[in-house]
Scaffold this active site. Structure first.
Site, PDB file in Angstrom:
ATOM      1  N   SER A  89       0.796  -1.227   0.000  1.00 37.41           N
ATOM      2  CA  SER A  89       0.000   0.000   0.000  1.00 37.41           C
ATOM      3  C   SER A  89       0.831   1.281   0.000  1.00 37.41           C
ATOM      4  CB  SER A  89      -0.933   0.010   1.214  1.00 37.41           C
ATOM      5  OG  SER A  89      -0.192   0.166   2.399  1.00 37.41           O
ATOM      6  N   THR A 202      -1.489   2.994   3.097  1.00 34.30           N
ATOM      7  CA  THR A 202      -0.938   4.321   3.436  1.00 34.30           C
ATOM      8  C   THR A 202      -0.276   4.310   4.815  1.00 34.30           C
ATOM      9  OG1 THR A 202      -2.723   5.421   2.222  1.00 34.30           O
ATOM     10  CG2 THR A 202      -1.498   6.812   3.726  1.00 34.30           C
ATOM     11  N   THR A 220       1.837   6.886   0.173  1.00 34.45           N
ATOM     12  CA  THR A 220       0.909   5.820  -0.218  1.00 34.45           C
ATOM     13  C   THR A 220       1.034   5.471  -1.700  1.00 34.45           C
ATOM     14  OG1 THR A 220      -1.440   5.198  -0.150  1.00 34.45           O
ATOM     15  CG2 THR A 220      -0.967   7.403  -0.893  1.00 34.45           C
ATOM     16  N   ARG A 230      -5.612   9.231 -10.869  1.00 30.64           N
ATOM     17  CA  ARG A 230      -6.389   9.562  -9.652  1.00 30.64           C
ATOM     18  C   ARG A 230      -5.432   9.933  -8.520  1.00 30.64           C
ATOM     19  NH1 ARG A 230      -6.423   7.474  -4.153  1.00 30.64           N
ATOM     20  NH2 ARG A 230      -8.489   7.754  -3.283  1.00 30.64           N
ATOM     21  N   THR A 253      -5.798   7.979   6.782  1.00 26.01           N
ATOM     22  CA  THR A 253      -5.702   6.845   5.873  1.00 26.01           C
ATOM     23  C   THR A 253      -7.127   6.382   5.577  1.00 26.01           C
ATOM     24  OG1 THR A 253      -5.477   5.341   7.745  1.00 26.01           O
ATOM     25  CG2 THR A 253      -3.452   6.015   6.694  1.00 26.01           C
ATOM     26  N   GLY A 254      -7.267   5.638   4.488  1.00 26.65           N
ATOM     27  CA  GLY A 254      -8.598   5.169   4.119  1.00 26.65           C
ATOM     28  C   GLY A 254      -9.099   5.872   2.878  1.00 26.65           C
TER      29      GLY A 254
HETATM   30  N1  ASP Z   1      -5.982   7.479   1.617  1.00 24.31           N
HETATM   31  C1  ASP Z   1      -5.379   6.787   0.509  1.00 24.31           C
HETATM   32  C2  ASP Z   1      -5.964   7.294  -0.778  1.00 24.31           C
HETATM   33  O1  ASP Z   1      -7.152   7.527  -0.842  1.00 24.31           O
HETATM   34  C3  ASP Z   1      -5.552   5.318   0.531  1.00 24.31           C
HETATM   35  C4  ASP Z   1      -5.470   4.622   1.856  1.00 24.31           C
HETATM   36  O2  ASP Z   1      -5.145   5.204   2.851  1.00 24.31           O
HETATM   37  O3  ASP Z   1      -5.711   3.447   1.889  1.00 24.31           O
HETATM   38  O4  ASP Z   1      -5.226   7.394  -1.737  1.00 24.31           O
END
Ligand code: ASP
Length: 351
Positions: A89, A202, A220, A230, A253-254
């Site tokens: 990730s 991330t 990330t 993106r 994160t997320g």
């Molecule tokens: N926040 C990150 C993104 O949207 C991805 C993640 O944290 O899993 O690129």
């Protein structure tokens, strides 16, 4: 009423009373149960649990405790995950976009100067946070993207390498072979299960040195199998990362889209500025995301997590989804050793 009378009348009102109740600042109250642990001495914090936490925080902590520079400390700690092919990730070994190309996002922020740097959709460079640091230190810009970011990295001596490991390639191929109508392109089908099966990751890394200065990094490979180009929240200052040397640091994160449209990390730091504890500020940011989505009738089948560290060394974290087995975690190393703290969550994660 003329302008003078109008302004006179306003002086009797507080700012909060002029705002619609939804926009008014929340009351400042921190219950004891929302206070987090307080790290002692120089500290390196990261958004992982035990497995990665110790590996990540140690090099930064060593730098901080041996007279090294705060930015070197957070960079070296974040580089640990970026360079490790096992983590799918972040950095080298990250999950590619829908074309099978690894595109990396990262940001860095330096508390004492309030300077920042970021790269987005960067291909072929294993350590995007180090490139983000060069953007911060060697240009008067804040963000470079795509080919421009890559050319800038090469100018600064970074090597272009293949970032797609066998592990990530096979994960991508499996996804590709099982593509359904549930992809990123609009119009999305009703009630689409957008994020449940997408790989996310991330890492956020913060440092607080002996002088009380703060710095942070978020790095990330972004949303797995994303549309090429993106960009998520991680390289956007105020979204995936924010540091205010007077207050504290926050990172997310997320699902990045939610964090961008709420400017989540800035919101967390702002709440801490108004007196909220790190835990409470992270919780309020999660609630804000849920509230917006509920208002739009969107099911909460995605996760976001915030971690925060305030100037006094207090840590906190909170997520939207969680469970007893998988609560949100934040880890740190300080003069008492390595620690992991489990924060709260709003909604029980479906098994
Ligand atoms: N926040 C990150 C993104 O949207 C991805 C993640 O944290 O899993 O690129």
């Amino acid at each position: 009423m003329d302008r003078r009378q109008f302004l006179g009348a306003l002086t009797g009102l507080s700012v909060g009373s002029l705002l619609p109740s939804r926009l008014a600042f929340p009351a400042i109250r921190t219950s004891k149960s929302m206070r987090g642990p307080v790290a002692k001495g120089p500290v390196i914090v990261c958004s992982r649990g035990k497995e990665w936490g110790e590996k990540v925080t140690r090099p930064g902590y060593e730098i901080l405790t041996h007279g090294g520079h705060l930015l070197d400390a957070v960079e070296k700690s974040a580089n640990v995950v970026e360079l490790d092919p096992e983590d799918v990730s972040v950095g080298y070994g990250g999950i590619p976009n829908e074309d099978g190309v690894v595109q990396l996002d990262a940001s860095i922020m330096d508390g004492p100067t309030h300077n920042c740097g970021a790269v987005a959709a960067l291909e072929g460079i294993k350590t995007p946070c180090s490139v983000a640091r060069r953007v911060m230190e060697r240009t008067d810009h804040i963000m470079l993207v795509g080919k421009g970011a890559q050319r800038f990295a090469v100018m600064h001596g970074f090597k272009i390498e293949n970032l797609l490991t066998e592990k990530a390639r096979l994960l991508w191929l499996k996804w590709k072979e099982n593509l359904s109508d549930k992809d990123d392109w609009f119009p999305a089908p009703e009630g689409v299960d957008y994020n449940q099966k997408r790989i996310t990751g991330t890492i956020n890394v913060f440092g607080l040195d002996a002088k009380g200065d703060l710095a942070g990094i978020t790095t990330t490979s972004g949303l797995g199998f994303k549309i090429p180009g993106r960009v998520g929240d991680s390289p956007i200052i105020g979204a995936g990362l924010y540091v205010d040397n007077e207050v504290g640091a926050a990172g997310a994160t997320g699902r990045g889209e939610e964090v961008i449209r709420t400017l989540g990390s800035f919101y967390v730091v702002q709440l801490m500025r108004e007196g909220k504890s790190p835990n409470e500020a992270c919780k309020l940011a999660c609630e804000r995301i849920v509230e917006i989505n509920k208002r739009n009738g969107v099911p909460i089948d995605f996760n976001d997590k915030f971690i925060a560290l305030n100037k006094k060394g207090e840590v906190g974290c909170y997520s939207i989804l969680g469970s007893k087995e998988r609560p949100p975690r934040v880890a740190w190393m300080d003069d008492k050793g390595f620690h992991v703290y489990e924060g709260g969550y709003l909604i029980e994660r479906k098994k």
